[in-house]
Structure formats: C-alpha cells, structure tokens
Design an enzyme around this catalytic site. Structure first.
Site, PDB file in Angstrom:
ATOM      1  CE  LYS A   1       5.149   1.647   5.931  1.00 23.06           C
ATOM      2  NZ  LYS A   1       4.522   0.884   4.668  1.00 23.06           N
TER       3      LYS A   1
ATOM      4  CD  GLU B   1       6.732   0.951   1.496  1.00 21.87           C
ATOM      5  OE1 GLU B   1       6.476   1.777   2.178  1.00 21.87           O
ATOM      6  OE2 GLU B   1       6.119  -0.206   1.169  1.00 21.87           O
TER       7      GLU B   1
ATOM      8  CD  GLU C   1      11.010  -1.399  -6.476  1.00 22.08           C
ATOM      9  OE1 GLU C   1      11.946  -0.670  -6.844  1.00 22.08           O
ATOM     10  OE2 GLU C   1      10.965  -2.141  -5.755  1.00 22.08           O
TER      11      GLU C   1
ATOM     12  CB  CYS D   1       1.178  -3.501   5.055  1.00 23.94           C
ATOM     13  SG  CYS D   1      -0.432  -4.013   4.386  1.00 23.94           S
TER      14      CYS D   1
ATOM     15  CD  GLU E   1      -2.434  -9.850  -4.487  1.00 26.03           C
ATOM     16  OE1 GLU E   1      -2.665  -9.284  -3.594  1.00 26.03           O
ATOM     17  OE2 GLU E   1      -1.364 -10.213  -5.088  1.00 26.03           O
TER      18      GLU E   1
ATOM     19  CB  CYS F   1       2.366  -0.235  12.402  1.00 22.56           C
ATOM     20  SG  CYS F   1       2.617  -1.269  11.005  1.00 22.56           S
TER      21      CYS F   1
ATOM     22  CD  GLU G   1      -2.725  -7.778   1.102  1.00 18.98           C
ATOM     23  OE1 GLU G   1      -2.220  -6.874   0.782  1.00 18.98           O
ATOM     24  OE2 GLU G   1      -2.597  -8.647   2.258  1.00 18.98           O
TER      25      GLU G   1
ATOM     26  CB  SER H   1      -0.211  -9.121  -1.255  1.00 22.65           C
ATOM     27  OG  SER H   1      -0.758  -8.135  -1.888  1.00 22.65           O
TER      28      SER H   1
END
Lengths: 198, 657
Positions: free
Chosen positions: B431, B434, B439, B372, B281, B588, B278, B392
């Site tokens: 999560k 996710e 994908e 994230c 990036e 988190c 990142e 990102s």
C-alpha cells in the site's frame, strides 16, 4: 591481436543464441544448468542479458538464475579473454605459495580475479585443485599445465602467450594488407599496467 | 506409525514426521530460525539440533525424519552447547545494534540467544558487506543484519513465486538478495512484504512513515484524517498482547483519536463503495459478453439504474442458487461469448471496441479480476500483462478513500485539500507503493499521503503513551466512517467475492444471497485456489440475460496460487467469470505489514475474528450502507458514472521492474 578476441555479442545475437539453446532443451527437467553451460560455450561467458532471456523463456526469476550463475565458479558473467589463467589455490598449492603467485598474476595483468584484461587476451580465475599436487604450485592456462610456478616466472609465462598472439595478428594483418599500426598500439596499451606495477 | 521416545517419554507418530514436528506434537518447542510451517525443511540455520541416541552427531530436527525406536533428547548439555555454538556463529555475522533496531522487541535471534543464556560471543570474524537498500517505496534491506536463514526466499520464491530474492554466490560470500547485488528496485519485486513478515531479524523491514505522521499531526495548519483497513482490527491487538483474532475496532478508533487525528474514518466505507463500483462493472462485462452487440448500449443503462440507490432486500423466491465447491468447467451455458476481446493475449485495454457511451470506457473482458491488492496489481503488471484488461478498473478501497477524502469530504468539511493529510493504517506494505503511484492523484494532490502498517500503528500507539487496554470503545466519524459487514470481510481471502455476491445477487434477483447467514462458503478458508459455480434464477426483468446462467468464480490467495490460477485462465479464458486474487496468503489478514508471527493458526484466528465482526454488524451488504447511498445521491450520481471514473477508477501498465 584485434582479431584475437571474440566480439562481444549484441543483444539481438544474445537473444537468438539463447532462444536456440532453450528450444534445444525444451521439455527437459533440470535443464537450467545445461542451458547456462551451452550459453557460456557459445558466447564465452554468460551475459546478464542472456540470464534475463533465459528467465523469460524458462519462467525462472532473474535473481534465482543469477544465484545459480554466481554459485558455480565455472560460470562467468564478464566476457572471457582469449586465454583463461587458472591459479590453483588448493591446499598443496596454497602452502607452496599459490597465493603469492596469484598476486603476481594480478599485478602483471592489472586485473583482479574474475576479470579480463582490457585487450581481452587474458582472464584470471582461481582453481581448487587440478589433481597435480605433486607439481604445486600449479597454474593452468586454458588446457596447458604450468608446474612449480613461482612469482618471478609469471612475467615470462604471460609474455609467451602475448608473443604468440602478436605473431598471429601480424600474420593476419599482413594477410589482409594493413592494421599493423593498431596491433602495435594495442600491445603497448596492454603493457601499461604491467610496467606501472612492476 | 512408529514408536519413538522424546526426552524419555514414549509416543507414537506417523513415520513421515520430522523430529521437529514430533516434538511439537509432544508439546516441546524446538527453536528454529529457518523453518516455516508446511514448507520443506531447509536445514539452513542449524539452531534446531537435537541429540539422537547412537547418532554420532547432533541432528537438525527440522530435516530428520523419525524412525522406529528413535530416542531423542531436546534439552541436554550437548544440545544446549551445540545450539549455543550455532547461535554465537550466527551472532558473530549479525552486525545489528539491538539498541536501535526496530526488531528489538520481536527479534527471534535475540530471543533464542537470551533463552540459551548467551552473554558473550566467542567468535570474532569478518562481517558481511554492509549495504542499505532503500530503493523501493515499501521495503528496506539491511544486509549487515541478514543471518542467511532464507525465510525471505521461501516466501518470495516458493510461496509467492516472485523470485526477487535468492541466494547469491556461495560459502562465506553468500548474500541473500536480488541478482548481482542489485537493489530491490532494480528487479521484479511486488512489494508484498512477505519477506519482511517472515524475517526473524531486522534485515528486511517496511519503510517507516511513523515520523511523517507525527510531524503532520503536530502541524496546526494540517487537517489530518486517518483510514483503517478491515484487516487490522482483528490483528492490532496482537501488538498489545491480545490473542490473534481479537477484535479491537473500538479501542483502535479511540487510540487514533487520542493520537490527535482530526477525523477517524474507515477504509471499510470505501470497501462498500468498491463493491458497488466493481459489482456493476461485473454486470456490465457480463452483459457485454452475453447480450448481442446491437442491444448492449440500451441494456447497459438499465443495469446502472438498478443500482444507485441500493434497494433494500426483496423477498422473492430466489431459488436456483446452488453453490458448489470445486465446480469444474463446462457447466450449462457458456456465457463468455468466446472471442470477444479476451483470450487473444491482447494487452490493449480497449482492444474490444464496444463502448457504451459512458465516459469512453467500454466494458473489459471476462473474467473480471479484483484489483484491491496492490501487490497483486504489480504482480499482474510484471508477469501477466496480457491479462491487464481483465483487471477491474476499480481503485483499491485505500485509494478510493484518498480520492474522496480530498474532494468530497474536503468540500463538506470546508478544508483546503492542500492542507489535508490522509493517513492509512494498513496490514500491507505494498500500500505504501500504491499510494506513491503517479496516477493516484485524482484530487490534484497525492490522494493518500502516508501509509503505516499494523506494526507501525502499534508502535505509534505505544509511544503516544496511551494504555490500549484501558481505552473505551469509540466509533468512526461521518461521512466516510460507516460500513457494512461486507466491507469487513475484504480482509479475508474470499471476502471480496462474498461481499460482491451479496450485492450483485440481490441487485440481479431482488432477493438475498442464499447461503447460511449470507456467507458464501466455497470462497472461504485457506485452500490455495477455490472454485465454485452458481446458477442464477429468478432474475429481475432488466437482468433477464442472466437467467439460467451458471456463473463460475475462483478465488486465489498468495501469488504462487494466483499464478497457477491465471495460467489456467490463459489456457482457457472462458473458464471463469469472476476471480478474486489477494497477494498475501490468507488475504489481507496475512498481509506483509501484520504483527509477527503470522502462521496458519494465526491466519485462521484472524479470519474468524473478521467474520465475527461482519456478523455483528446491523448492515451486512454494501448497497445498504446509507452513507454510500448518500455519496452517490449528493456527489457521484451513479456507479460507473463520469465522476466515479474520474475519482474511483484507474488503469494499469506493463512493467519490467
């Protein structure tokens, strides 16, 4: 009778109606309820698609708006019939047999409270006191007050509206030169649940 | 200030205090099931009733402000009887079977009932309609258990601004849930799980993967590895009676090994990796915006070269760094270069053309926004689809780990990825969502098989029979176990920002991030939206395009705060260069899967624990992680390289629900 009902609007109509109404209330605080009221006035009910569109336009979630719509008995999310029957279940009407009257309406119309008959002639609602307790039990059909309604009177009361609607539609059918067959067919269909449950 | 008396004890309190707050100041806890700190009173549950002298009725302490001369009694027979009646009415509608309820240990309703000595319920009545909603990957709703306290709505609608849950209908027929009794999966829900963290009973809980994990552990054919998120090491202890913020990293590793995992790794490793990907990036996007187009291709190559090995810190004069909180717009330099791809509301990922020949991925627009937090990602897909190009493309550390476990690690360990099971222990419910995204199968298999929350891990350790207290500290395995302190702080709001700055600053200038003990104070703490700016000076030659540039950053935690910040970004796309967003309040450490309760006091304690973990590490910067460097030299080659793109990066899509 086919012409008696308001057409169920398609999605494009709903979106354009909602957009116009939201635009008219732009910049106003507390506009949610007036917007929903205007939608119901324009479309006869508040379709779910309209609630979604209001949410997008006013940045309010679908669930929150649905909460408002389902909180107020004024709002309905199913298309309304031509006539709205409101059976009072306020205290005076209740003790004088309002509940039995309501049951009879449900039987005769073949629908439960909150719904609309298939021919879209009647919607059935419950009222909470119309301020006419001396005339209990009271039934309001649109703006017309029917006093001291008892279960046996229900059939006749509804038939009067049906006859008026039939007369109107045959007049219209005559005017446009056809359609009497379909009007008859619809009337028969509407009678079915009534016969079955009587 | 007003003078009041609570239980005959005089005290002075500010006149805008409620009785509930005044009692807390006096050290008296009044039970409540609906109130949440720093939120307006709801007065929904009525459990907090107290007696106020001369008042005809019992008063709800949460919703009654104090007044001069007020005399309050919090523990009289009348109060206890009143609370008992309220509790019994709630219990009469709560159709829960405590014998088999996951909340039987920390159910607030049961606890208050027990404290009031309630042994039977005098009221019998109709029960609410029973519906079990398992329509989403992360959350389960059980309407029979709902006591309509509305805490979930406070979190979902008021704090997060998502609005998946709202009161429906009225009176006895009231339901707490999505529109028209739909399932959660039918409305816009981001799966953040703040509802489940706030629910006092078992009406909303996370989808359990506990049995799936046990099953995998027992299967001799399966090679089962586990990764642990940064945030759980300062919270897992709460499941075993330790104070919030206690660091239990070593015991946690020992417990996981004791449970039978074949390898105990660390999501922290992938967090360090995320910073390298990142960070580069960010540099690419800055370069794309700052350097005239014709030279971009050449310059991009240079930026990547400076990175791969992760040079050790230099000692240049790194002057000019000047972190300032609350920096407004319009500082010197306006480096985003205007209408180059951003601000137009375009949701086309490659709307801005410019490719640098690297796997076909042109750098996206500024501001770069972190990716994230899967709750935040879904929020963006639902509510800010026009900003998706700003996100990102880096997968979250959990998913980077999963993709590497079933490729890089599988090869090293000579394990068939088909027989590998990757388990994540996360502070997060999203999560679970996710991991199930279609994908997230870069390895050819589902990269992360099961996700357990901190709470689920606590239960598994307990049921495994291990005495957590007595476990000797253990350390994680190689090669996906080692991490720097920069990875730990991913757990805190502002942490990813700080971790990225530690690396990017050093890559660009050759010197350490100035700031006490490598910290970037303006990004820290529980303020909802934090802004800062820093002027870069002393750049290495290949980063001369950043010389004198004032980089503006922002950090938001909690989706309500995020939405405020992003509305500002929509209004003025050139205001920031880099933004960190975490879905949950506090980051988190305040995740929807953390032990209950999570209050600001608890959040602050966990945040302190995480910074202490960071400061205790010999390595503090992601690019110093030797295992990450080895991963690049042996396997990935370089940040943003073709294999990185294949395994570590992803894409996003506009969603309706």
């Amino acid at each position: 009778m086919a012409c008696a009902q308001r057409d169920v609007p398609d999605e494009a109509t709903i979106v354009s109606e909602v957009d116009a109404i939201v635009d008219a209330h732009a910049g106003q605080d507390g506009a949610v309820i007036p917007v929903l009221q205007s939608i119901q006035e324009r479309l006869g009910y508040v379709p779910r698609e309209a609630i979604k569109r209001v949410g997008e336009r006013m940045s309010i979630s679908y669930s929150e708006l649905a909460g408002v719509v389902s909180f107020y008995s004024y709002f309905t999310t199913v298309p309304r019939g031509r006539h709205t029957v409101r059976v009072c279940l306020g205290t005076a009407c209740y003790v004088r047999g309002g509940k039995e009257v309501l049951q009879k309406f449900e039987e005769s119309l073949g629908i439960e409270v909150g719904n609309t008959t298939e021919d879209r002639l009647f919607s059935l609602e419950v009222g909470r006191c119309f301020g006419a307790c001396g005339l209990a039990p009271v039934v309001l059909v649109d703006d017309e007050v029917h006093q001291r309604v008892s279960p046996p009177k229900v059939r006749g009361l509804l038939d009067a509206y049906r006859d008026a609607a039939d007369a109107e539609s045959s007049a219209e059918a005559a005017g446009t030169g056809g359609g009497s067959e379909s009007a008859g067919g619809r009337a028969g269909g509407a009678d079915e649940p009534k016969e079955g449950s009587a | 200030m007003v003078d009041i008396r609570i239980n005959d004890r005089p005290m002075k309190v500010s006149s805008d205090t409620t009785i509930l707050e005044a009692a807390r100041q006096a050290g008296i806890t009044i039970p409540t099931l609906c109130h949440m700190e720093q939120r307006p009173p709801l007065g929904a549950c009525r459990v907090c009733v107290v007696e106020v002298k001369h008042a005809p009725r019992l008063m709800a302490a949460c919703a009654t402000p104090v007044a001069e001369g007020m005399e309050i009694f919090t523990n009289t027979k009348r109060v206890r009887d009143g609370r008992r009646s309220v509790l019994e009415l709630l219990l009469s509608e709560h159709n829960g079977d405590c014998r088999i309820c996951v909340r039987s240990d920390d159910c607030e309703l049961r606890k208050i009932a027990a404290n009031l000595d309630i042994t039977k319920v005098r009221y019998e009545g109709e029960l609410p309609p029973a519906r079990y909603d398992d329509s989403t990957p992360a959350l389960r709703r059980d309407t029979e258990k709902c006591i309509k306290c509305r805490r979930c709505i406070t979190m979902c609608t008021d704090v997060q601004g998502v609005g998946a849950l709202a009161p429906q209908k009225r009176g006895y027929g009231t339901e707490i849930g999505p529109a028209f009794s739909l399932d959660l999966g039918d409305v816009a829900c981001v799966q953040c799980g703040q509802c489940a963290a706030a629910c006092p009973v078992g009406a909303i809980i996370e989808t359990s993967h506990v049995e799936d994990v046990w099953h995998a552990l027992e299967d001799p054919e399966k090679h089962v590895v586990v990764q642990t998120a940064p945030a759980i090491r300062a919270a897992l202890g709460e499941c075993f009676g330790y104070p919030p913020g206690t660091r239990v990293t070593g015991k946690m590793v020992a417990a996981l090994r004791g449970m039978g995992f074949d390898a105990v790794f660390d999501t922290n490793f992938a967090a360090d990796l995320t910073i390298l990907e990142e960070g580069h990036e960010l540099l690419e996007r800055l370069k794309h915006a700052l350097v005239p187009k014709e030279t971009v291709g050449a310059a991009a190559g240079a930026s990547q070269e400076g990175a791969a090995g992760g040079s050790a810190q230099g000692h240049g004069a790194g002057g000019g760094f000047n972190p300032r909180g609350g920096g407004g717009p319009g500082g010197n330099g306006s480096p985003t270069g205007g209408g180059d791809g951003h601000g137009g509301g375009s949701s086309e990922r490659d709307g801005h053309g410019g490719h640098n020949g690297d796997g076909g991925h042109g750098p996206g627009p500024l501001p770069l926004i972190t990716s994230c937090s899967p709750g935040w990602i879904k929020h963006a897909e639902l509510f800010f689809p026009d900003l998706l190009p700003n996100l990102s493309t880096c997968k979250s550390p959990q998913q980077m780990f999963g993709a590497l476990a079933k490729t890089y690690y599988a090869q090293n360990a000579e394990v068939d990825p088909a027989n590998m099971v990757v388990v994540s222990a996360m502070p997060c419910t999203a999560k679970k969502f996710e991991a199930a995204r279609p994908e997230m199968r870069s390895s050819g298999y589902q990269d992360v098989d099961y996700v357990i929350t901190t709470r689920e891990l606590g239960r598994m350790i307990t049921s495994s029979g291990l005495s957590f207290d007595e476990l000797e500290d253990d350390t994680t395995d190689s090669p996906l176990g080692q991490s720097s302190g920069a990875a730990d702080i991913f757990a805190n709001t502002g942490g990813v920002m700080e971790a990225a700055l530690r690396t990017v600053w050093e890559v660009v200038t050759g010197s350490e991030l100035p700031g006490e003990n490598l910290h970037f104070q303006p990004a820290q703490g529980l303020t909802g939206v934090k802004e800062a700016e820093a002027t870069i000076a002393g750049t290495k030659p290949e980063f001369s395009f950043l010389e004198g540039v004032t980089v503006r950053i922002a950090v938001a935690h909690g989706l309500g705060n995020a939405s405020k910040l992003l509305s500002e970004v929509r209004r003025d796309p050139s205001r920031y260069h880099f933004i960190e967003i975490m879905a949950c309040p506090g980051g988190c450490i305040g995740g929807g899967g953390q032990p209950r309760p999570t209050t600001d006091e608890v959040r602050e304690a966990r945040i302190r624990g995480i910074y202490a973990e960071d400061e205790g590490k010999p390595l503090r910067k992601s690019h110093e992680n030797p295992d990450v460097a080895k991963l690049y030299s042996d396997y990935l080659e370089r940040p943003l390289g073709p294999r990185s793109h294949e395994l570590l990066h992803t894409h996003y899509e506009r969603r309706e629900v």
